[in-house]
Design a protein around this motif. Structure first.
Motif, PDB file in Angstrom:
ATOM      1  N   UNK A  88       1.104  -0.888  -0.353  1.00  0.00           N
ATOM      2  CA  UNK A  88       0.212   0.194   0.333  1.00  0.00           C
ATOM      3  C   UNK A  88       1.015   1.030   0.317  1.00  0.00           C
ATOM      4  N   UNK A  89       2.352   1.332   0.517  1.00  0.00           N
ATOM      5  CA  UNK A  89       3.033   1.916   0.946  1.00  0.00           C
ATOM      6  C   UNK A  89       3.907   2.585  -0.188  1.00  0.00           C
ATOM      7  N   UNK A  90       3.807   1.360  -1.635  1.00  0.00           N
ATOM      8  CA  UNK A  90       4.691   1.653  -2.321  1.00  0.00           C
ATOM      9  C   UNK A  90       4.544   2.472  -3.234  1.00  0.00           C
ATOM     10  N   UNK A  91       5.535   3.644  -3.888  1.00  0.00           N
ATOM     11  CA  UNK A  91       5.184   4.297  -5.232  1.00  0.00           C
ATOM     12  C   UNK A  91       3.990   3.490  -6.481  1.00  0.00           C
ATOM     13  N   UNK A  92       3.260   4.449  -6.548  1.00  0.00           N
ATOM     14  CA  UNK A  92       2.594   4.079  -8.085  1.00  0.00           C
ATOM     15  C   UNK A  92       2.582   3.353  -9.075  1.00  0.00           C
ATOM     16  N   UNK A  93       4.372   3.847  -9.630  1.00  0.00           N
ATOM     17  CA  UNK A  93       4.898   2.651 -10.564  1.00  0.00           C
ATOM     18  C   UNK A  93       5.761   2.010 -10.767  1.00  0.00           C
ATOM     19  N   UNK A  94       5.844   1.016  -9.296  1.00  0.00           N
ATOM     20  CA  UNK A  94       6.643   0.508  -8.663  1.00  0.00           C
ATOM     21  C   UNK A  94       6.219  -0.739  -8.241  1.00  0.00           C
ATOM     22  N   UNK A  95       6.833  -2.068  -9.204  1.00  0.00           N
ATOM     23  CA  UNK A  95       6.609  -3.106  -9.513  1.00  0.00           C
ATOM     24  C   UNK A  95       7.253  -3.982  -8.412  1.00  0.00           C
ATOM     25  N   UNK A  96       6.207  -4.799  -8.091  1.00  0.00           N
ATOM     26  CA  UNK A  96       6.225  -5.458  -7.246  1.00  0.00           C
ATOM     27  C   UNK A  96       6.102  -7.069  -6.507  1.00  0.00           C
ATOM     28  N   UNK A  97       7.399  -8.227  -6.946  1.00  0.00           N
ATOM     29  CA  UNK A  97       7.491  -9.419  -6.628  1.00  0.00           C
ATOM     30  C   UNK A  97       7.579 -10.450  -5.827  1.00  0.00           C
ATOM     31  N   UNK A  98       7.008 -10.966  -5.608  1.00  0.00           N
ATOM     32  CA  UNK A  98       7.251 -11.834  -3.582  1.00  0.00           C
ATOM     33  C   UNK A  98       7.373 -12.935  -4.370  1.00  0.00           C
ATOM     34  N   UNK A  99       8.308 -13.414  -3.995  1.00  0.00           N
ATOM     35  CA  UNK A  99       8.533 -15.618  -3.756  1.00  0.00           C
ATOM     36  C   UNK A  99       8.941 -15.671  -2.700  1.00  0.00           C
ATOM     37  N   UNK A 100       8.625 -17.157  -2.991  1.00  0.00           N
ATOM     38  CA  UNK A 100       9.062 -18.341  -1.502  1.00  0.00           C
ATOM     39  C   UNK A 100       8.372 -19.465  -2.240  1.00  0.00           C
ATOM     40  N   UNK A 101       9.696 -20.504  -1.244  1.00  0.00           N
ATOM     41  CA  UNK A 101       9.227 -21.764  -1.321  1.00  0.00           C
ATOM     42  C   UNK A 101       8.243 -22.114  -0.368  1.00  0.00           C
ATOM     43  N   UNK A 102       7.194 -21.520   0.436  1.00  0.00           N
ATOM     44  CA  UNK A 102       6.606 -22.154   0.883  1.00  0.00           C
ATOM     45  C   UNK A 102       5.346 -21.405   0.033  1.00  0.00           C
ATOM     46  N   UNK A 103       3.741 -22.286   0.592  1.00  0.00           N
ATOM     47  CA  UNK A 103       2.640 -22.111   0.339  1.00  0.00           C
ATOM     48  C   UNK A 103       2.661 -21.161   1.138  1.00  0.00           C
ATOM     49  N   UNK A 104       2.215 -19.611   1.014  1.00  0.00           N
ATOM     50  CA  UNK A 104       2.272 -18.406   1.598  1.00  0.00           C
ATOM     51  C   UNK A 104       0.380 -17.867   1.786  1.00  0.00           C
ATOM     52  N   UNK A 105      -0.639 -18.843   2.060  1.00  0.00           N
ATOM     53  CA  UNK A 105      -1.259 -19.210   2.802  1.00  0.00           C
ATOM     54  C   UNK A 105      -1.721 -19.825   3.624  1.00  0.00           C
ATOM     55  N   UNK A 106      -0.552 -20.120   4.094  1.00  0.00           N
ATOM     56  CA  UNK A 106      -0.338 -21.473   5.465  1.00  0.00           C
ATOM     57  C   UNK A 106      -0.288 -21.435   6.090  1.00  0.00           C
ATOM     58  N   UNK A 107       1.345 -21.269   6.698  1.00  0.00           N
ATOM     59  CA  UNK A 107       1.505 -21.025   7.799  1.00  0.00           C
ATOM     60  C   UNK A 107       2.012 -19.495   8.285  1.00  0.00           C
ATOM     61  N   UNK A 108       1.680 -19.416   9.401  1.00  0.00           N
ATOM     62  CA  UNK A 108       2.166 -17.661  10.189  1.00  0.00           C
ATOM     63  C   UNK A 108       1.158 -16.327   9.347  1.00  0.00           C
ATOM     64  N   UNK A 109      -0.551 -16.957   9.635  1.00  0.00           N
ATOM     65  CA  UNK A 109      -0.971 -15.697   8.827  1.00  0.00           C
ATOM     66  C   UNK A 109      -1.391 -15.134   9.830  1.00  0.00           C
ATOM     67  N   UNK A 110      -1.176 -13.681  10.019  1.00  0.00           N
ATOM     68  CA  UNK A 110      -2.698 -12.584  10.423  1.00  0.00           C
ATOM     69  C   UNK A 110      -3.865 -12.258  10.022  1.00  0.00           C
ATOM     70  N   UNK A 111      -4.125 -11.651  10.695  1.00  0.00           N
ATOM     71  CA  UNK A 111      -5.287 -11.506  10.686  1.00  0.00           C
ATOM     72  C   UNK A 111      -5.725 -10.310   9.286  1.00  0.00           C
ATOM     73  N   UNK A 112      -4.776 -10.021   8.736  1.00  0.00           N
ATOM     74  CA  UNK A 112      -4.588  -8.726   7.424  1.00  0.00           C
ATOM     75  C   UNK A 112      -5.089  -9.034   6.086  1.00  0.00           C
ATOM     76  N   UNK A 113      -5.550  -9.275   5.920  1.00  0.00           N
ATOM     77  CA  UNK A 113      -5.999  -9.373   3.922  1.00  0.00           C
ATOM     78  C   UNK A 113      -5.318  -8.963   2.941  1.00  0.00           C
ATOM     79  N   UNK A 114      -4.775  -9.817   1.897  1.00  0.00           N
ATOM     80  CA  UNK A 114      -4.352  -8.857   1.272  1.00  0.00           C
ATOM     81  C   UNK A 114      -5.538  -9.175  -0.077  1.00  0.00           C
ATOM     82  N   UNK A 115      -6.214  -9.429  -0.106  1.00  0.00           N
ATOM     83  CA  UNK A 115      -6.959  -9.168  -1.438  1.00  0.00           C
ATOM     84  C   UNK A 115      -7.197  -8.545  -1.857  1.00  0.00           C
ATOM     85  N   UNK A 116      -6.764  -8.637  -3.305  1.00  0.00           N
ATOM     86  CA  UNK A 116      -7.126  -7.509  -4.663  1.00  0.00           C
ATOM     87  C   UNK A 116      -6.308  -6.979  -4.766  1.00  0.00           C
ATOM     88  N   UNK A 117      -5.027  -7.139  -3.465  1.00  0.00           N
ATOM     89  CA  UNK A 117      -3.600  -6.686  -3.618  1.00  0.00           C
ATOM     90  C   UNK A 117      -2.789  -7.392  -4.920  1.00  0.00           C
TER      91      UNK A 117
END
Length: 377
Positions: A88-117
């Motif tokens: 939400x805080x990045x510059x409007x034209x900055x591309x953001x790629x997040x990578x990981x070797x674990x399913x990021x919908x499974x462990x250590x979740x918080x109550x925050x939602x990334x839906x639609x982002x």
């Protein structure tokens, strides 16, 4: 190495944050670094690297970077809330790629939602189609190579089978020793290693956790948890029986396959079935991730023990029935039976060694290499 997701990642980054996951060493970092190399000023940060981790925690990366790649952030406490703030805080034209070797919908979740982002993409090992294009060989030669080496880039590209096997030994030991420890207690690692070793010899068979639990002197509930962790780390994937009633399908015994066919302990038929399972899952998840298609991978097994290796569904409709055979051109009895029961589904008997393709009523005998190479990815 060019991968099947390269162009899709580029397109999606123009619209939203992209979350790219998949097994360790499947090619996520290589893909990311290729993208970073294409954009002057782009920045790559890996949470496993101490210097990078400090920059990530302080959020002191270059704000002007046209592309920011954040790797392995699922290992950060409360990563989901943190990533929401970054997105939400990045510059409007900055591309953001997040990578990981674990399913990021499974462990250590918080109550925050990334839906639609973000857009989710899952990177899989090399397929017959990819290797045939990469190595400029026939689909049949590509299939033979992947059965020997597995589909992970490093062993596939290795100069010899010995080099590939050395990689695999280190890879499997590292997965259990390091990655599993991220999501489990130290005293559980040995038990999980034994469980993973036992699964290597049970590929393609309905899995009885109760039976394995007795052998390991553990509870089935504990083994179910271990299986969830192995799934979340993209070591294995589970194929459940197809049933219109989802609850009933969940209660029936699943079958387990490895993302790395080279880890399978079994005869040529079992390894071939595992390779086909990997291709079908890759194709299904490609359709889910890029088209939003409601497709799923299952298998069919009835009370009288008639079984077909795999089936594909769209919603509550079966679209494909797939049986794997090394060379037996005789129509598989259960496949022929289910082809009559579900006439809307394409019934295919895939042959590793196929002398001649044929249509026998509703049942199709097909050369496995050509059929797999014709899949979307």
């Amino acid at each position: 190495m060019k991968r099947y997701l390269d162009e899709q990642v580029r397109q999606d980054l123009q619209k939203k944050m992209v979350v790219l996951t998949g097994p360790r060493q499947v090619g996520k970092t290589t893909l990311s670094r290729q993208l970073v190399g294409e954009l002057a000023g782009a920045q790559y940060l890996n949470y496993d690297v101490a210097a990078h981790r400090a920059v990530m925690l302080a959020q002191s990366w270059r704000q002007s970077a046209p592309l920011l790649v954040l790797d392995e952030i699922h290992k950060m406490r409360d990563w989901k809330a943190w990533l929401k703030g970054v997105a939400d805080g990045r510059a409007p034209d900055q591309q953001l790629l997040v990578t990981g070797s674990a399913r990021m919908d499974t462990f250590r979740q918080s109550g925050e939602s990334l839906a639609g982002r973000y857009f989710r993409l899952r990177l899989h090992p090399l397929s017959v189609r990819e290797w045939a294009e990469q190595a400029q060989v026939s689909p049949h030669a590509a299939l033979t190579h992947l059965l020997e080496r597995g589909g992970f880039p490093e062993p596939a590209l290795a100069k010899s089978n010995d080099e590939a096997q050395r990689w695999r030994n280190d890879y499997f030991a590292g997965l259990v020793r390091e990655d599993v420890l991220e999501f489990s207690r130290l005293q559980e690692v040995n038990a999980m290693r034994l469980f993973a070793e036992m699964l290597r010899a049970r590929v393609g068979s309905p899995l009885s956790l109760a039976s394995i639990a007795r052998d390991l002197n553990l509870s089935p509930v504990t083994l179910a948890k271990y299986l969830d962790i192995l799934e979340a780390l993209f070591i294995v994937f589970v194929v459940r029986p197809w049933h219109r009633n989802i609850a009933r399908a969940t209660l029936q015994a699943p079958k387990v396959y490895f993302y790395d066919t080279g880890l399978v302990q079994g005869d040529d038929g079992v390894r071939f079935e595992n390779l086909v399972a990997c291709h079908l899952l890759k194709n299904v998840q490609w359709q889910q991730d890029t088209r939003g298609a409601p497709v799923e991978l299952h298998y069919i097994r009835t009370k009288d023990e008639a079984e077909v290796d795999f089936c594909l569904s769209q919603g509550d409709t079966l679209t494909h029935l797939v049986e794997c055979k090394l060379s037996d051109a005789k129509p598989h009895r259960a496949l022929a039976r289910f082809a009559e029961q579900w006439p809307q589904a394409q019934a295919v008997q895939l042959l590793r060694e196929c002398r001649a393709e044929a249509d026998l009523g509703r049942l199709q005998l097909r050369d496995a290499a050509s059929w797999l190479a014709a899949l979307d990815v």
